[in-house]
Structures are given as C-alpha cells and as structure tokens.
Motif scaffolding. Structure first.
Motif, PDB file in Angstrom:
ATOM      1  N   TYR A 163      -6.840   1.331   2.551  1.00 13.45           N
ATOM      2  CA  TYR A 163      -7.320   1.094   1.115  1.00 13.45           C
ATOM      3  C   TYR A 163      -7.845  -0.256   0.967  1.00 13.45           C
ATOM      4  CZ  TYR A 163      -5.448   5.813   1.116  1.00 13.45           C
ATOM      5  OH  TYR A 163      -5.323   7.140   1.332  1.00 13.45           O
ATOM      6  N   ASP A 164      -8.792  -0.634   0.167  1.00 12.18           N
ATOM      7  CA  ASP A 164      -9.058  -1.956  -0.224  1.00 12.18           C
ATOM      8  C   ASP A 164      -8.173  -2.495  -1.277  1.00 12.18           C
ATOM      9  OD1 ASP A 164     -11.519  -2.065   1.459  1.00 12.18           O
ATOM     10  OD2 ASP A 164     -12.509  -0.724  -0.094  1.00 12.18           O
ATOM     11  N   ALA A 165      -7.747  -1.492  -2.137  1.00 10.29           N
ATOM     12  CA  ALA A 165      -6.943  -1.900  -3.455  1.00 10.29           C
ATOM     13  C   ALA A 165      -5.909  -1.117  -3.686  1.00 10.29           C
ATOM     14  CB  ALA A 165      -7.598  -2.349  -4.705  1.00 10.29           C
ATOM     15  N   VAL A 166      -4.807  -1.245  -4.404  1.00 13.97           N
ATOM     16  CA  VAL A 166      -3.707  -0.389  -4.585  1.00 13.97           C
ATOM     17  C   VAL A 166      -3.764  -0.341  -6.217  1.00 13.97           C
ATOM     18  CG1 VAL A 166      -1.304   0.361  -4.561  1.00 13.97           C
ATOM     19  CG2 VAL A 166      -2.540  -0.696  -2.275  1.00 13.97           C
ATOM     20  N   PHE A 167      -3.545   0.731  -6.720  1.00 11.35           N
ATOM     21  CA  PHE A 167      -3.226   0.778  -8.212  1.00 11.35           C
ATOM     22  C   PHE A 167      -2.000   1.690  -8.176  1.00 11.35           C
ATOM     23  CE2 PHE A 167      -3.120   3.281 -12.137  1.00 11.35           C
ATOM     24  CZ  PHE A 167      -2.905   2.466 -13.121  1.00 11.35           C
ATOM     25  N   ALA A 168      -0.733   1.096  -8.880  1.00 13.37           N
ATOM     26  CA  ALA A 168       0.283   1.798  -9.090  1.00 13.37           C
ATOM     27  C   ALA A 168       0.863   1.853 -10.525  1.00 13.37           C
ATOM     28  CB  ALA A 168       1.495   1.360  -8.436  1.00 13.37           C
ATOM     29  N   ASP A 169       1.359   3.101 -11.062  1.00 11.77           N
ATOM     30  CA  ASP A 169       1.814   3.325 -12.200  1.00 11.77           C
ATOM     31  C   ASP A 169       3.264   3.739 -12.133  1.00 11.77           C
ATOM     32  OD1 ASP A 169       2.379   3.713 -15.025  1.00 11.77           O
ATOM     33  OD2 ASP A 169       0.900   5.164 -15.196  1.00 11.77           O
ATOM     34  N   PRO A 170       4.314   2.740 -11.874  1.00 16.08           N
ATOM     35  CA  PRO A 170       5.644   3.228 -11.746  1.00 16.08           C
ATOM     36  C   PRO A 170       6.284   4.104 -13.071  1.00 16.08           C
ATOM     37  CG  PRO A 170       5.491   0.811 -11.445  1.00 16.08           C
ATOM     38  CD  PRO A 170       4.270   1.368 -11.869  1.00 16.08           C
ATOM     39  N   ALA A 171       7.125   5.050 -12.562  1.00 15.56           N
ATOM     40  CA  ALA A 171       7.763   5.865 -13.692  1.00 15.56           C
ATOM     41  C   ALA A 171       8.519   5.127 -14.299  1.00 15.56           C
ATOM     42  CB  ALA A 171       8.440   7.226 -13.003  1.00 15.56           C
ATOM     43  N   ARG A 172       8.566   5.235 -15.901  1.00 21.48           N
ATOM     44  CA  ARG A 172       9.179   4.298 -16.718  1.00 21.48           C
ATOM     45  C   ARG A 172      10.015   5.140 -17.643  1.00 21.48           C
ATOM     46  NH1 ARG A 172       4.367   2.295 -15.886  1.00 21.48           N
ATOM     47  NH2 ARG A 172       3.688   2.852 -18.201  1.00 21.48           N
ATOM     48  N   ARG A 173      10.382   6.434 -17.079  1.00 22.63           N
ATOM     49  CA  ARG A 173      11.263   7.321 -18.004  1.00 22.63           C
ATOM     50  C   ARG A 173      12.324   7.791 -17.188  1.00 22.63           C
ATOM     51  NH1 ARG A 173       9.543   8.993 -23.101  1.00 22.63           N
ATOM     52  NH2 ARG A 173       7.478   8.153 -23.726  1.00 22.63           N
TER      53      ARG A 173
END
Length: 406
Positions: A163-173
């Motif tokens: 992949y050219d780029a990574v997007f991440a949304d870590p769980a915060r609950r």
C-alpha cells in the motif's frame, strides 16, 4: 448485530422487510413495527430489519439522508464512524498529495472513511476484526457502487508493503467508556507510532497531548460546525511543514476575507485552516470577548484569533481573546461585554434577578465549576437572556455579563 443479521438483509425476503421497516419507522415505533412485520416475515429477519431502520434514522446526522438510507450499520460501528464532512476533508487531502494511491484502512469499522476515500479516487482496502462490522463495510461499498476490499482480521498482522499509505483509527473505547490514555488504545500506541514512521494518517481523540505527537509528524485538529471532532496525525509526504494545524469545517460558504489572522481559506468552500500562532499582547477586557473554535484551542493557535480581530489575550494561559472592535470571523464566537459581576453566588443571583434573566448561557475557562449546577443555583426566571463568561485572570476569578453576537 452479528454477520448473519447483516447478510439476511441483503437479499429477499430480508431486503423487502428492511425496505418496509425503513418506510414505516419513526422513533418510538419499534414495538408496533415489529408486531406488524412479524405477520409477514420471520422473527429474526424482522428484528434485524427494525434494528437497521433505527440505526439508519440515527445515521442521518453523520452521513446525510441519501447515504444513511442505503447503508448498513452496527450500533458500535455507527457510534465510532467518522462524520461524512470530516471523512471527505481527509480523503481530499490524501488524494491531493497521492492521487489514485492505494490506501489501507486499519480498523475500518462500517466503512465511513473507505467510502470517502473511494469517492476521492483512491484505491481502498479495509481491515476490520469484527465480522459483523466487516460485513457492514462490504455491504456499504457495494450498495453505494464503490470499489474496494474489506478483510476480516487483526490489523497488526496485515502486510502493509503493498500500500502507498496507511490510515488507522485505533479503538478508543473499552466497555462503553472513552479511553483518554493513548497507551490504552487498541491497537496499542507503540503500533500507532510505528505506522507514523512511514506514510500514514492516524485518527485520534482531540485530547491527544502535544508532547505525545512524534517528532516530524503533523497534528491536525478538526472541528465541524463548531464542534471538535478529532485530531489527525499525518506523516511522511502527507505531512505539511507546519507542526500543528486547526481545520474548521461546516462554515458558511459565503466569501471569506483574504486574510483571516494567520489563517487561510482552504481550496474547498466552507473550510478554514489555521497554521500559525503569531505574537499577541495581554491586556484588560475590552468591549468584546471572543471564544476561539475548539480546534484552534486544541492546536494551541489562539493568538491567531487575537490577530484576526485586532485584539489581545485576557490571560496568556486562558483561551479567551478580547478587543474593542467587533469582527465577524469564522475563527471564533463573539460576545459583547455588558458588565462585570463579582464571582460570588450571591452577587450572580442578584444580577440574574435584577435583569429578569430566565435563559442564561454559562461559558467558563480556567475555573472549576459545573455550568449546569451553577445555573440551577442562580434560579433564572424572567423573559431576558444573557451569557455569563467566567474565567481566571492571573489568580483572580472574574465573571463578565455578555450578549452573544452573530
């Protein structure tokens, strides 16, 4: 919801039950709607359809009526999903730097960011460990006619090299409660910072401390219609030279001034970005008090507002700006100062009573007080309305009576 619940609604007779449930749904109608639909459909399908109809109704606020009316949700997935306005802003920024790039979304949820990125012309792959949520993401891409792949699996086990780029949304609950410590995120903070050593964007809670941002990574705080939504960390070629940025979305699309303090109008209508914090003086309260947008406050760029309104700070440690000129700016809310009242309950109650105030807005910074509790103690009654701004100047607590301006 489980994967079977989502799948049961994608083909007859579940699709028909869902369509009918959505057409008849209104808040509070769930029990009657279940009873009605069970005369024609299997009980399990009816439960899934009515639940989905309720989630779609709630999703309108985040996704708009057109998309929400066609998408599939889980309760947790909807709660944690990115609002469309924010997702579109982020996707446009990604696509402007890496047009047509392949992006992997780690922890894609129900696919809100996948949708925005796919619409921006990016090639998207989502990774989601919860099977039901992954099925919802797949269904959402399909029903909106967008290309993309969703993998069910652990984000830490994915090979990121294609992949050219990574997007991440870590769980915060955890167990329904918000997590404020980055070390308690899932995946852990050590994994998040490893992503930021490459080309990545990571979505975080807006309370992320400045000193937690890795060296060389840009931090962007985003608000939508005046409400702070998130912080985003950008690394590699996605990062701009500025270390901190405040982005204000959902603004009126009327023309903006050529210069808004240190801010500048984004290429997209209704968006303002602030990237610099010039020097600003500190002084006594003027005729007006300005409350900067929360994203500007979080980014530590309050002095940009002072420059924009030709004003100064009330206190160098407090995010209130004051001045003698009324300037309509997208960077802050404005209040006309009517007077000063001793910050004592007896004096405040006397002011409320003498002015006949029945509706009182209480704003505070630097003071440990619960506005709702204080409002009850002041027992407002009468036809008038006012704003009370309580803050600290040096060691002294002060209270200003104000009128909110457009």
């Amino acid at each position: 919801m489980n994967p079977e619940s989502i799948l049961s609604l994608l083909a007859p007779p579940g699709a028909e039950a869902l369509s009918e449930a959505c057409a008849l749904f209104s808040p509070g109608s769930e029990l009657a709607l279940v009873a009605k639909l069970r005369k024609r459909y299997d009980a399990t399908v009816v439960t899934a359809a009515v639940t989905q109809a309720s989630l779609r109704h709630r999703a309108v606020a985040k996704f708009g009526a057109d998309d929400a009316g066609r998408m599939y949700f889980t309760p947790d997935g909807l709660e944690q999903a990115t609002r469309t306005t924010v997702g579109v802003h982020r996707a446009r920024r990604l696509a402007s730097v890496l047009p047509g790039a392949s992006v992997v979304d780690l922890g894609c949820g129900i696919g809100g960011d996948l949708i925005a990125m796919a619409r921006a012309g990016l090639t998207v792959t989502g990774v989601e460990r919860d099977e039901a949520t992954a099925e919802a993401a797949r269904a959402n891409l399909a029903t909106l006619g967008l290309p993309g792949t969703v993998i069910t699996g652990d984000v830490q086990s994915i090979d990121l090299t294609p992949y050219d780029a990574v997007f991440a949304d870590p769980a915060r609950r955890s167990e329904g409660r918000r997590l404020f410590d980055p070390n308690a995120y899932s995946p852990p903070w050590s994994f998040v910072t490893s992503l930021l050593e490459g080309t990545a964007c990571v979505k975080l809670a807006p309370g992320i401390p400045h000193d937690a941002v890795p060296e060389g990574v840009e931090a962007e705080w985003v608000s939508d219609a005046g409400e702070v939504k998130e912080a985003a960390l950008w690394s590699g070629p996605l990062a701009s030279p500025t270390p901190r940025r405040a982005t204000l979305l959902g603004l009126p699309t009327s023309p903006l001034p050529d210069a808004i303090g240190s801010g500048d109008a984004d290429a997209f209508a209704g968006v303002v970005t602030v990237t610099e914090a010039p020097e600003a003086v500190v002084g006594a309260v003027g005729r007006y008090i300005y409350e900067p947008d929360g994203a500007i406050v979080r980014a530590g760029l309050v002095t940009a507002v002072a420059v924009a309104v030709d004003g100064w700070l009330l206190d160098p440690r407090i995010a209130y700006v004051t001045g003698d000129t009324y300037v309509q700016t997208p960077l802050a809310s404005a209040y006309e100062v009517l007077g000063e009242v001793p910050y004592k309950e007896k004096a405040l109650r006397a002011w409320v009573r003498s002015e006949g105030i029945g509706t009182i807005e209480i704003k505070k910074r630097g003071i440990d007080v619960d506005p709702a509790q204080l409002r009850r103690k002041l027992t407002p009654k009468g036809p008038a309305s006012a704003t009370l701004i309580i803050t600290r100047i040096g060691r002294d607590a002060v209270a200003y009576t104000c009128r909110r301006l457009p």
